[in-house]
Motif scaffolding. Structure first.
Motif, PDB file in Angstrom:
ATOM      1  N   GLN A 138       0.595  -1.558   0.153  1.00 26.82           N
ATOM      2  CA  GLN A 138      -0.210   0.177   0.120  1.00 26.82           C
ATOM      3  C   GLN A 138       0.917   1.429   0.107  1.00 26.82           C
ATOM      4  N   ILE A 139       1.552   1.083   1.049  1.00 22.30           N
ATOM      5  CA  ILE A 139       2.913   2.239   1.244  1.00 22.30           C
ATOM      6  C   ILE A 139       3.626   2.731  -0.361  1.00 22.30           C
ATOM      7  N   GLN A 140       4.588   2.085  -0.950  1.00 21.59           N
ATOM      8  CA  GLN A 140       4.709   1.745  -2.318  1.00 21.59           C
ATOM      9  C   GLN A 140       3.832   2.701  -3.524  1.00 21.59           C
ATOM     10  N   ARG A 141       2.156   2.723  -3.649  1.00 19.95           N
ATOM     11  CA  ARG A 141       0.913   3.165  -4.465  1.00 19.95           C
ATOM     12  C   ARG A 141       1.062   4.492  -4.163  1.00 19.95           C
ATOM     13  N   VAL A 142       0.733   4.557  -2.243  1.00 25.57           N
ATOM     14  CA  VAL A 142       0.512   5.987  -2.055  1.00 25.57           C
ATOM     15  C   VAL A 142       1.455   7.159  -2.678  1.00 25.57           C
ATOM     16  N   ARG A 143       2.711   5.975  -2.083  1.00 21.14           N
ATOM     17  CA  ARG A 143       3.770   6.433  -2.429  1.00 21.14           C
ATOM     18  C   ARG A 143       4.412   7.096  -4.055  1.00 21.14           C
ATOM     19  N   ARG A 144       3.852   6.870  -4.847  1.00 19.24           N
ATOM     20  CA  ARG A 144       4.257   6.571  -6.381  1.00 19.24           C
ATOM     21  C   ARG A 144       2.753   7.528  -6.794  1.00 19.24           C
ATOM     22  N   ALA A 145       1.699   7.407  -6.124  1.00 17.06           N
ATOM     23  CA  ALA A 145       0.422   8.429  -6.848  1.00 17.06           C
ATOM     24  C   ALA A 145       1.092   9.591  -6.061  1.00 17.06           C
ATOM     25  N   LEU A 146       1.937  10.126  -4.842  1.00 14.08           N
ATOM     26  CA  LEU A 146       1.723  11.302  -4.484  1.00 14.08           C
ATOM     27  C   LEU A 146       2.946  11.799  -5.813  1.00 14.08           C
ATOM     28  N   GLY A 147       3.968  10.835  -6.174  1.00 13.20           N
ATOM     29  CA  GLY A 147       5.100  11.530  -6.773  1.00 13.20           C
ATOM     30  C   GLY A 147       6.249  11.875  -6.204  1.00 13.20           C
ATOM     31  N   ALA A 148       6.356  10.796  -4.892  1.00 12.81           N
ATOM     32  CA  ALA A 148       6.682  10.940  -3.811  1.00 12.81           C
ATOM     33  C   ALA A 148       8.369  10.485  -3.950  1.00 12.81           C
ATOM     34  N   ALA A 149       8.513   9.817  -5.271  1.00 11.78           N
ATOM     35  CA  ALA A 149       9.729   8.380  -5.344  1.00 11.78           C
ATOM     36  C   ALA A 149      10.732   8.643  -4.167  1.00 11.78           C
ATOM     37  N   ASP A 150      11.139   9.718  -4.083  1.00 10.35           N
ATOM     38  CA  ASP A 150      12.129  10.300  -3.723  1.00 10.35           C
ATOM     39  C   ASP A 150      12.201  10.449  -2.295  1.00 10.35           C
ATOM     40  N   VAL A 151      11.189  10.070  -1.114  1.00 11.57           N
ATOM     41  CA  VAL A 151      11.361   9.907   0.106  1.00 11.57           C
ATOM     42  C   VAL A 151      11.343   8.118   0.583  1.00 11.57           C
ATOM     43  N   GLN A 152      12.573   8.667   1.487  1.00 10.53           N
ATOM     44  CA  GLN A 152      13.364   6.679   1.728  1.00 10.53           C
ATOM     45  C   GLN A 152      12.314   6.236   2.411  1.00 10.53           C
ATOM     46  N   LEU A 153      11.653   4.943   2.361  1.00  7.55           N
ATOM     47  CA  LEU A 153      11.048   3.836   3.083  1.00  7.55           C
ATOM     48  C   LEU A 153      11.861   3.666   4.088  1.00  7.55           C
ATOM     49  N   TRP A 154      11.682   3.545   5.576  1.00 10.91           N
ATOM     50  CA  TRP A 154      12.279   2.865   6.303  1.00 10.91           C
ATOM     51  C   TRP A 154      11.796   1.563   6.911  1.00 10.91           C
ATOM     52  N   ALA A 155      12.537   1.100   6.999  1.00  9.25           N
ATOM     53  CA  ALA A 155      11.016  -0.175   7.799  1.00  9.25           C
ATOM     54  C   ALA A 155      12.019  -1.205   8.899  1.00  9.25           C
ATOM     55  N   ASP A 156      10.828  -0.692   9.861  1.00 10.91           N
ATOM     56  CA  ASP A 156      11.468  -1.342  10.884  1.00 10.91           C
ATOM     57  C   ASP A 156      10.746  -3.394  10.700  1.00 10.91           C
ATOM     58  N   ILE A 157      11.477  -4.157  11.320  1.00 14.71           N
ATOM     59  CA  ILE A 157      11.659  -6.141  11.025  1.00 14.71           C
ATOM     60  C   ILE A 157      11.592  -6.417  12.384  1.00 14.71           C
ATOM     61  N   GLN A 158       9.754  -6.485  12.688  1.00 19.94           N
ATOM     62  CA  GLN A 158       9.631  -6.915  13.510  1.00 19.94           C
ATOM     63  C   GLN A 158       9.993  -6.282  15.286  1.00 19.94           C
ATOM     64  N   THR A 159       9.110  -5.297  14.501  1.00 20.92           N
ATOM     65  CA  THR A 159       9.085  -3.994  15.414  1.00 20.92           C
ATOM     66  C   THR A 159       8.902  -4.146  16.811  1.00 20.92           C
ATOM     67  N   LYS A 160       9.341  -3.741  17.481  1.00 18.88           N
ATOM     68  CA  LYS A 160       9.381  -3.338  19.371  1.00 18.88           C
ATOM     69  C   LYS A 160       7.475  -3.605  19.621  1.00 18.88           C
ATOM     70  N   TYR A 161       7.142  -3.291  21.105  1.00 20.06           N
ATOM     71  CA  TYR A 161       5.948  -3.758  21.585  1.00 20.06           C
ATOM     72  C   TYR A 161       5.035  -4.562  20.969  1.00 20.06           C
ATOM     73  N   THR A 162       5.533  -5.287  19.607  1.00 18.34           N
ATOM     74  CA  THR A 162       4.678  -6.633  19.182  1.00 18.34           C
ATOM     75  C   THR A 162       5.394  -7.646  18.817  1.00 18.34           C
ATOM     76  N   HIS A 163       4.254  -8.930  18.744  1.00 21.57           N
ATOM     77  CA  HIS A 163       4.910  -9.970  18.417  1.00 21.57           C
ATOM     78  C   HIS A 163       4.450 -10.848  17.013  1.00 21.57           C
ATOM     79  N   ASN A 164       5.740 -11.147  16.362  1.00 17.62           N
ATOM     80  CA  ASN A 164       4.947 -11.871  14.701  1.00 17.62           C
ATOM     81  C   ASN A 164       3.820 -12.960  14.785  1.00 17.62           C
ATOM     82  N   LEU A 165       2.777 -12.931  14.330  1.00 21.21           N
ATOM     83  CA  LEU A 165       1.797 -13.666  13.918  1.00 21.21           C
ATOM     84  C   LEU A 165       2.414 -14.490  13.846  1.00 21.21           C
TER      85      LEU A 165
END
Length: 268
Positions: A138-165
């Protein structure tokens, strides 16, 4: 622009501008001006210390709703972020709790920020407030629709305060995030201020070609090891009064921390 070019091959220290509770949240103090004053003071102290980048985050809005903030909250975050953007030319990031990817991209686009922090990019997780779904597609599509390809996506993996399903190694999440288009990965400890396991950072760096940033728990004492292994660090609690995340930024702590970081990086 890549992570490396954004920071001129430097391992960046990214400071947090933790906003006071926003309107319509349980902790809101009734004054929007107070939010702006505190944000300006914290940003001022971090910039004066020589921080390499800033992230504006609605840290005070606990307990966080999963999904998008209200229009009033987006408006206040936009005003605070734009104010900080005018204060400095260093890279600026946006983080809207919890996993509010549409608001993050919109704010980054409108306020000329260089990156967003996305908590739940490819993992499906359970938090105290319920189920949070991955948003990489979804975020890739929102970024493309806005023409904001230069906004970098810094992604948490298995982020704090959560448990992976889905029970899977951190390295699998890392490879999935890279395949889904992340520009950098963030590995954290279990909670704000808790040390990030550096062996986990090492494992992730072995399986991806992306920059890997430590997302929590870096202190002056741990800085040498963090800089030896990671590609940068997001630093909040260590730069605050009494080392507590909920407190204002301490100019003295920030200056001492950045002096140590420059020394470790071999800068004059």
């Amino acid at each position: 622009m890549t992570f490396t070019s954004l920071f001129a091959d430097r391992k960046p220290m990214i400071g947090m501008v933790h906003l006071l509770p926003l309107p319509e949240t349980p902790g809101f103090g009734g004054s929007v001006d107070a939010i702006y004053r505190q944000a300006q003071a914290d940003a001022d102290a971090l910039i004066a210390a020589g921080i390499d980048a800033l992230i504006v985050e609605n840290f005070g809005d606990e307990p966080y709703l999963i999904g998008e903030p209200t229009p009033a909250q987006v408006a206040v975050m936009a005003a605070a972020s734009s104010m900080i953007r005018r204060m400095t030319a260093i890279p600026l990031g946006i983080n809207v709790q919890f996993n509010a990817y549409q608001a993050e991209i919109a704010l980054a686009y409108a306020c000329q920020a260089q990156f967003v922090r996305v908590e739940v990019f490819v993992d499906t997780v359970i938090s105290a407030q319920g189920l949070a779904m991955p948003c990489s597609a979804q975020i890739q599509r929102v970024r493309r629709a806005l023409g904001a390809a230069d906004v970098q996506l810094w992604a948490d993996i298995q982020t704090k305060y959560t448990h992976n399903l889905k029970d899977q190694p951190l390295t699998v999440s890392a490879k999935e995030a890279q395949a889904a288009g992340a520009d950098a990965l963030i590995v954290t400890g279990a909670a704000t201020g808790q040390a990030t396991p550096l062996d986990a950072v090492t494992e992730v760096k072995r399986v991806v070609m992306l920059p890997v940033v430590v997302g929590s728990g870096t202190t002056i004492d741990s800085l040498p090891d963090v800089l030896r292994i990671a590609d940068g660090a997001i630093v909040g609690s260590a730069l605050k009064v009494d080392g507590r995340a909920e407190n204002p930024v301490s100019a003295e702590r920030a200056q001492a921390f950045m002096q140590a970081a420059r020394a470790q990086r071999g800068e004059g």
